[in-house]
Design an enzyme around this catalytic site. Sequence first.
Site, mmCIF file in Angstrom:
data_model
loop_
_atom_site.group_PDB
_atom_site.id
_atom_site.type_symbol
_atom_site.label_atom_id
_atom_site.label_comp_id
_atom_site.label_asym_id
_atom_site.label_seq_id
_atom_site.Cartn_x
_atom_site.Cartn_y
_atom_site.Cartn_z
ATOM 1 N N GLU A 78 0.840 -1.206 0.000
ATOM 2 C CA GLU A 78 0.000 0.000 0.000
ATOM 3 C C GLU A 78 0.873 1.254 0.000
ATOM 4 O OE1 GLU A 78 -3.527 0.625 0.161
ATOM 5 O OE2 GLU A 78 -2.738 2.656 -0.106
ATOM 6 N N GLY A 117 10.235 2.423 -1.071
ATOM 7 C CA GLY A 117 8.863 2.928 -1.187
ATOM 8 C C GLY A 117 8.326 3.330 0.176
ATOM 9 N N ASP A 140 17.025 -6.694 -1.150
ATOM 10 C CA ASP A 140 17.675 -6.047 -2.294
ATOM 11 C C ASP A 140 18.887 -5.195 -1.887
ATOM 12 O OD1 ASP A 140 15.508 -7.110 -3.641
ATOM 13 O OD2 ASP A 140 14.377 -5.239 -3.651
ATOM 14 N N MET A 182 16.622 -12.221 -7.218
ATOM 15 C CA MET A 182 15.886 -10.957 -7.035
ATOM 16 C C MET A 182 16.862 -9.793 -6.879
ATOM 17 S SD MET A 182 12.609 -11.797 -4.693
ATOM 18 C CE MET A 182 11.124 -12.495 -5.394
ATOM 19 N N TYR A 282 10.697 -16.450 -4.548
ATOM 20 C CA TYR A 282 10.368 -16.036 -3.177
ATOM 21 C C TYR A 282 11.067 -16.839 -2.090
ATOM 22 C CZ TYR A 282 7.202 -13.019 -5.534
ATOM 23 O OH TYR A 282 6.718 -12.042 -6.341
ATOM 24 N N ARG A 285 13.194 -14.850 0.046
ATOM 25 C CA ARG A 285 12.630 -13.941 1.057
ATOM 26 C C ARG A 285 12.083 -14.660 2.275
ATOM 27 N NH1 ARG A 285 8.879 -9.802 -2.208
ATOM 28 N NH2 ARG A 285 7.353 -10.597 -0.756
HETATM 29 O O1 F6P Z 1 11.837 -5.784 -2.739
HETATM 30 C C1 F6P Z 1 11.946 -7.128 -2.501
HETATM 31 C C2 F6P Z 1 11.508 -7.915 -3.682
HETATM 32 O O2 F6P Z 1 11.571 -9.255 -3.304
HETATM 33 C C3 F6P Z 1 12.279 -7.655 -4.972
HETATM 34 O O3 F6P Z 1 13.511 -8.299 -4.983
HETATM 35 C C4 F6P Z 1 11.302 -8.157 -6.008
HETATM 36 O O4 F6P Z 1 11.497 -7.496 -7.222
HETATM 37 C C5 F6P Z 1 9.988 -7.777 -5.417
HETATM 38 O O5 F6P Z 1 10.180 -7.632 -4.032
HETATM 39 C C6 F6P Z 1 8.846 -8.745 -5.642
HETATM 40 O O6 F6P Z 1 7.690 -8.100 -5.239
HETATM 41 P P1 F6P Z 1 6.291 -8.754 -4.868
HETATM 42 O O7 F6P Z 1 6.393 -9.286 -3.479
HETATM 43 O O8 F6P Z 1 5.363 -7.588 -4.919
HETATM 44 O O9 F6P Z 1 6.016 -9.806 -5.886
#
Ligand code: F6P
Length: 358
Positions: A78, A117, A140, A182, A282, A285
Amino acid sequence: MTSVTKRFGILTSGGDCPGLNAAIRGVCRAAYDKYGMIGVGFANGYRGLISGDYRVLRREDFWGILTRGGTILGSSREKPFKTGGADYDVVGEKVSAIKENYHELKLDCLVVLGGNGAHSTAYRLAQEGLNVVGLPKTIDNDVQGTERCFGFHSALSIATEAIDRLHTTAQSHNRVMVIELMGHKTGWLALYAGVAGGGDVILIPEIPYSAKIIGKRLKKRLEEGKGFSIVVVAEGAMSREEAAMDKKERKRRRENVSIGYRVAREIECEANIETRTTVLGYVQRGGVPSASDRALATCLGATAADLLARGEYNRMVSFTNDSVTSVDLSVPAGKSKTVPLDHYMLYTALSVGACLGQ
Ligand code: F6P
């Protein structure tokens, strides 16, 4: 110890990453135990701040979360100030709702855990009269004003392990393995994982590549008796031809095929070597934070609590030159920290013989 801040709000915004919970715990433990503050957790980033979806955090909420991945608060992308599209008319309403909730809950400050952001929004909210303290998180590592963001080290370990695993299968089959990582529009993750995993080719957005040069390098490896190669590609990487195009044309030419597959196609064309692609996605992450990220997130969190206690608002905590400090919120707002072309890790990659596609 007396504290200027009595009540603070806290939220996690943008893509999640390992270390968010460690940072929440770091902020809250120091804020509650050292300074006697109370925290209000907003659900799903700025979305919860707009809708008033919150809960007063009890000590039990941040027990046992140091090692947990994700975020106990939830996150979203958001962006309350984003204009255009369907949201055009509601920007003003969103910002008013945020201010109303902030004042109604009698908050002295809002703590924002986020990337570029999130810090742009934090800066705009500070201009609207709210007090804000930011913490830089993202795999990142592209937040201006800090050398390191928590989340990066964990993702780096995961990406490096993936490259290690690709190495053995590449060797068995004499193939080229392309791995796409990523990093959004920057190459930090691909560069560091490429060096850590011994990538033969490392492609990052900051250095547009030539497919011909990559093909030449891979053929040379073949001639030297090395039947396999590892190519590490950042998701934002682009060829020299693409770099010369405008954004629209570039998007059209890419036909929604991600860069890892496009590079593999180019390699097969240029070098005629069997090539496979892995898009790690993902996995980078998710999961538990590394020890390094836990320590960094805890340290940045506890430092944020010190800023709250001293009333040093509208700052982002930062890890720079091996120490913890803070910068004005305007520093990270609206910018992305790219890899400088004279960065020591690029020099290192070249020193150990990696091809950067140039
Ligand atoms: O900013 C972290 C990140 O994992 C980036 O590496 C990747 O481009 C983006 O988020 C993916 O975004 P989303 O979770 O919106 O798919």
